[in-house]
Design a protein around this motif. Structure first.
Motif, PDB file in Angstrom:
ATOM      1  N   GLY A   1      -3.326  34.842  -5.582  1.00 46.32           N
ATOM      2  CA  GLY A   1      -3.623  34.115  -6.809  1.00 46.32           C
ATOM      3  C   GLY A   1      -2.870  32.819  -6.989  1.00 46.32           C
ATOM      4  N   ALA A   2      -2.395  32.231  -5.905  1.00 44.69           N
ATOM      5  CA  ALA A   2      -1.656  30.975  -6.004  1.00 44.69           C
ATOM      6  C   ALA A   2      -2.560  29.865  -6.529  1.00 44.69           C
ATOM      7  CB  ALA A   2      -1.095  30.576  -4.642  1.00 44.69           C
ATOM      8  N   LEU A   3      -1.956  28.970  -7.261  1.00 41.98           N
ATOM      9  CA  LEU A   3      -2.660  27.829  -7.788  1.00 41.98           C
ATOM     10  C   LEU A   3      -2.860  26.820  -6.669  1.00 41.98           C
ATOM     11  CD1 LEU A   3      -3.698  26.373 -10.344  1.00 41.98           C
ATOM     12  CD2 LEU A   3      -1.401  25.425 -10.589  1.00 41.98           C
ATOM     13  N   THR A   4      -4.082  26.365  -6.491  1.00 43.88           N
ATOM     14  CA  THR A   4      -4.350  25.346  -5.476  1.00 43.88           C
ATOM     15  C   THR A   4      -4.773  24.074  -6.178  1.00 43.88           C
ATOM     16  OG1 THR A   4      -6.613  26.144  -5.230  1.00 43.88           O
ATOM     17  CG2 THR A   4      -4.997  26.960  -3.646  1.00 43.88           C
ATOM     18  N   LEU A   5      -4.020  23.042  -5.943  1.00 48.18           N
ATOM     19  CA  LEU A   5      -4.314  21.744  -6.544  1.00 48.18           C
ATOM     20  C   LEU A   5      -4.886  20.827  -5.471  1.00 48.18           C
ATOM     21  CD1 LEU A   5      -1.016  21.334  -8.574  1.00 48.18           C
ATOM     22  CD2 LEU A   5      -3.223  22.142  -9.397  1.00 48.18           C
ATOM     23  N   ALA A   6      -6.126  20.510  -5.607  1.00 49.70           N
ATOM     24  CA  ALA A   6      -6.797  19.664  -4.621  1.00 49.70           C
ATOM     25  C   ALA A   6      -7.161  18.327  -5.241  1.00 49.70           C
ATOM     26  CB  ALA A   6      -8.029  20.369  -4.074  1.00 49.70           C
ATOM     27  N   SER A   7      -6.178  17.671  -5.838  1.00 45.97           N
ATOM     28  CA  SER A   7      -6.453  16.381  -6.450  1.00 45.97           C
ATOM     29  C   SER A   7      -6.440  15.291  -5.382  1.00 45.97           C
ATOM     30  CB  SER A   7      -5.419  16.073  -7.530  1.00 45.97           C
ATOM     31  OG  SER A   7      -4.130  16.028  -6.968  1.00 45.97           O
ATOM     32  N   ALA A   8      -7.326  14.341  -5.552  1.00 43.63           N
ATOM     33  CA  ALA A   8      -7.421  13.242  -4.591  1.00 43.63           C
ATOM     34  C   ALA A   8      -6.240  12.298  -4.769  1.00 43.63           C
ATOM     35  CB  ALA A   8      -8.729  12.500  -4.793  1.00 43.63           C
ATOM     36  N   GLU A   9      -5.737  11.793  -3.663  1.00 42.33           N
ATOM     37  CA  GLU A   9      -4.654  10.828  -3.708  1.00 42.33           C
ATOM     38  C   GLU A   9      -5.182   9.493  -3.229  1.00 42.33           C
ATOM     39  OE1 GLU A   9      -0.904  11.953  -2.025  1.00 42.33           O
ATOM     40  OE2 GLU A   9      -1.278  14.059  -2.423  1.00 42.33           O
ATOM     41  N   VAL A  10      -4.761   8.453  -3.901  1.00 45.92           N
ATOM     42  CA  VAL A  10      -5.222   7.103  -3.583  1.00 45.92           C
ATOM     43  C   VAL A  10      -4.137   6.387  -2.794  1.00 45.92           C
ATOM     44  CG1 VAL A  10      -5.996   4.917  -4.574  1.00 45.92           C
ATOM     45  CG2 VAL A  10      -6.574   7.063  -5.696  1.00 45.92           C
ATOM     46  N   LYS A  11      -4.554   5.606  -1.807  1.00 43.96           N
ATOM     47  CA  LYS A  11      -3.588   4.792  -1.074  1.00 43.96           C
ATOM     48  C   LYS A  11      -4.039   3.339  -1.137  1.00 43.96           C
ATOM     49  CE  LYS A  11      -5.657   5.249   3.499  1.00 43.96           C
ATOM     50  NZ  LYS A  11      -5.427   5.559   4.890  1.00 43.96           N
TER      51      LYS A  11
ATOM     52  N   THR B   1       1.754  -8.097   2.858  1.00 43.96           N
ATOM     53  CA  THR B   1       3.207  -8.109   3.033  1.00 43.96           C
ATOM     54  C   THR B   1       3.862  -9.346   2.441  1.00 43.96           C
ATOM     55  OG1 THR B   1       2.930  -9.067   5.231  1.00 43.96           O
ATOM     56  CG2 THR B   1       3.180  -6.670   5.103  1.00 43.96           C
ATOM     57  N   GLU B   2       3.126 -10.455   2.326  1.00 47.47           N
ATOM     58  CA  GLU B   2       3.719 -11.674   1.791  1.00 47.47           C
ATOM     59  C   GLU B   2       3.563 -11.783   0.277  1.00 47.47           C
ATOM     60  OE1 GLU B   2       2.196 -15.010   3.946  1.00 47.47           O
ATOM     61  OE2 GLU B   2       2.845 -14.208   5.873  1.00 47.47           O
ATOM     62  N   THR B   3       2.360 -11.563  -0.218  1.00 50.75           N
ATOM     63  CA  THR B   3       2.099 -11.755  -1.654  1.00 50.75           C
ATOM     64  C   THR B   3       2.240 -10.462  -2.448  1.00 50.75           C
ATOM     65  OG1 THR B   3      -0.261 -11.322  -1.432  1.00 50.75           O
ATOM     66  CG2 THR B   3       0.479 -13.603  -1.134  1.00 50.75           C
ATOM     67  N   HIS B   4       2.255  -9.340  -1.750  1.00 48.04           N
ATOM     68  CA  HIS B   4       2.313  -8.014  -2.366  1.00 48.04           C
ATOM     69  C   HIS B   4       1.091  -7.707  -3.226  1.00 48.04           C
ATOM     70  CE1 HIS B   4       6.331  -7.537  -0.820  1.00 48.04           C
ATOM     71  NE2 HIS B   4       6.680  -8.682  -1.384  1.00 48.04           N
ATOM     72  N   ASP B   5       0.020  -8.410  -2.965  1.00 49.91           N
ATOM     73  CA  ASP B   5      -1.245  -8.148  -3.653  1.00 49.91           C
ATOM     74  C   ASP B   5      -1.976  -7.021  -2.941  1.00 49.91           C
ATOM     75  OD1 ASP B   5      -0.862 -10.172  -5.501  1.00 49.91           O
ATOM     76  OD2 ASP B   5      -1.903 -11.674  -4.273  1.00 49.91           O
ATOM     77  N   PRO B   6      -2.719  -6.203  -3.689  1.00 48.97           N
ATOM     78  CA  PRO B   6      -3.504  -5.148  -3.030  1.00 48.97           C
ATOM     79  C   PRO B   6      -4.671  -5.755  -2.248  1.00 48.97           C
ATOM     80  CG  PRO B   6      -3.829  -5.107  -5.413  1.00 48.97           C
ATOM     81  CD  PRO B   6      -2.805  -6.139  -5.135  1.00 48.97           C
ATOM     82  N   LEU B   7      -4.816  -5.314  -1.016  1.00 51.76           N
ATOM     83  CA  LEU B   7      -5.903  -5.806  -0.163  1.00 51.76           C
ATOM     84  C   LEU B   7      -7.058  -4.826  -0.111  1.00 51.76           C
ATOM     85  CD1 LEU B   7      -3.801  -7.106   2.859  1.00 51.76           C
ATOM     86  CD2 LEU B   7      -4.788  -8.463   0.993  1.00 51.76           C
ATOM     87  N   ASP B   8      -6.729  -3.543  -0.126  1.00 52.11           N
ATOM     88  CA  ASP B   8      -7.762  -2.523   0.006  1.00 52.11           C
ATOM     89  C   ASP B   8      -7.283  -1.245  -0.683  1.00 52.11           C
ATOM     90  OD1 ASP B   8     -10.163  -1.404   0.786  1.00 52.11           O
ATOM     91  OD2 ASP B   8      -9.477  -0.894   2.808  1.00 52.11           O
ATOM     92  N   ILE B   9      -8.232  -0.434  -1.051  1.00 54.67           N
ATOM     93  CA  ILE B   9      -7.931   0.844  -1.674  1.00 54.67           C
ATOM     94  C   ILE B   9      -8.727   1.913  -0.935  1.00 54.67           C
ATOM     95  CG2 ILE B   9      -9.726   0.607  -3.423  1.00 54.67           C
ATOM     96  CD1 ILE B   9      -7.862   2.083  -5.349  1.00 54.67           C
ATOM     97  N   GLY B  10      -8.136   3.076  -0.765  1.00 54.99           N
ATOM     98  CA  GLY B  10      -8.825   4.153  -0.065  1.00 54.99           C
ATOM     99  C   GLY B  10      -8.289   5.499  -0.505  1.00 54.99           C
ATOM    100  N   MET B  11      -8.876   6.524   0.031  1.00 54.35           N
ATOM    101  CA  MET B  11      -8.457   7.882  -0.286  1.00 54.35           C
ATOM    102  C   MET B  11      -7.550   8.383   0.843  1.00 54.35           C
ATOM    103  SD  MET B  11      -9.880   8.225  -3.120  1.00 54.35           S
ATOM    104  CE  MET B  11      -9.571   9.914  -3.488  1.00 54.35           C
ATOM    105  N   TYR B  12      -6.464   9.025   0.448  1.00 54.33           N
ATOM    106  CA  TYR B  12      -5.532   9.596   1.415  1.00 54.33           C
ATOM    107  C   TYR B  12      -6.080  10.939   1.889  1.00 54.33           C
ATOM    108  CZ  TYR B  12      -1.288  11.599   3.348  1.00 54.33           C
ATOM    109  OH  TYR B  12      -0.377  12.182   4.185  1.00 54.33           O
TER     110      TYR B  12
END
Length: 103
Positions: A26-36, A41-52
Motif C-alpha cells: 500500500g505504499a504511496l506512489t507519486l508519479a508527478s512529471a518533472e520539468v527540465k 550559459t551566457e545569458t542564463h535565458d531558457p532555451l528549451d523546456i522538456g520533460m525529465y
C-alpha cells in the motif's frame, strides 16, 4: 560480463522486487512529471523546456535510499524512548548506547 555490471544488474533486480513489495503493502506512489530546462550559459535565458524521464538507474537509487531511511527510522525507534511533555512528543531518551572500543 564484468563484476560491476553483474552487481548493478542484481541491485536493479532487487530494487524492482523491493518496489513491488512496497506497492503491494500500500505504499504511496507519486508519479508527478518533472520539468527540465535548457539554459543558455551566457545569458542564463531558457532555451528549451522538456520533460525529465525517470530512468531505471534513478528508480534503483531512490529505492535503496528509501530502504536506508527505513532502516535508520527502525533503529531510532528501537534505541530511543519518546518522551511527552504536556501531551506533546518533545524529545527522545536513548535506550541503547553504542559500544565504545577501548584499546
Amino acid at each position: 560480463m564484468d563484476p560491476l555490471t553483474t552487481d548493478l544488474r542484481n541491485m536493479n533486480t532487487l530494487a524492482k522486487i523491493m518496489r513491488q513489495r512496497r506497492i503491494v503493502k500500500g505504499a504511496l506512489t507519486l508519479a508527478s512529471a518533472e520539468v527540465k530546462f535548457q539554459i543558455d550559459t551566457e545569458t542564463h535565458d531558457p532555451l528549451d523546456i522538456g520533460m525529465y524521464q525517470i530512468r531505471e538507474a534513478t528508480q534503483m537509487v531512490e529505492e535503496f535510499m528509501l530502504a536506508a531511511n527505513v532502516s535508520v527510522a527502525k533503529q531510532i525507534r528501537e534505541c530511543f524512548l519518546p518522551v511527552r511533555y504536556y501531551g506533546k512528543l518533545v524529545f527522545y531518551v536513548p535506550l541503547c548506547y553504542p559500544k565504545i572500543q577501548t584499546r
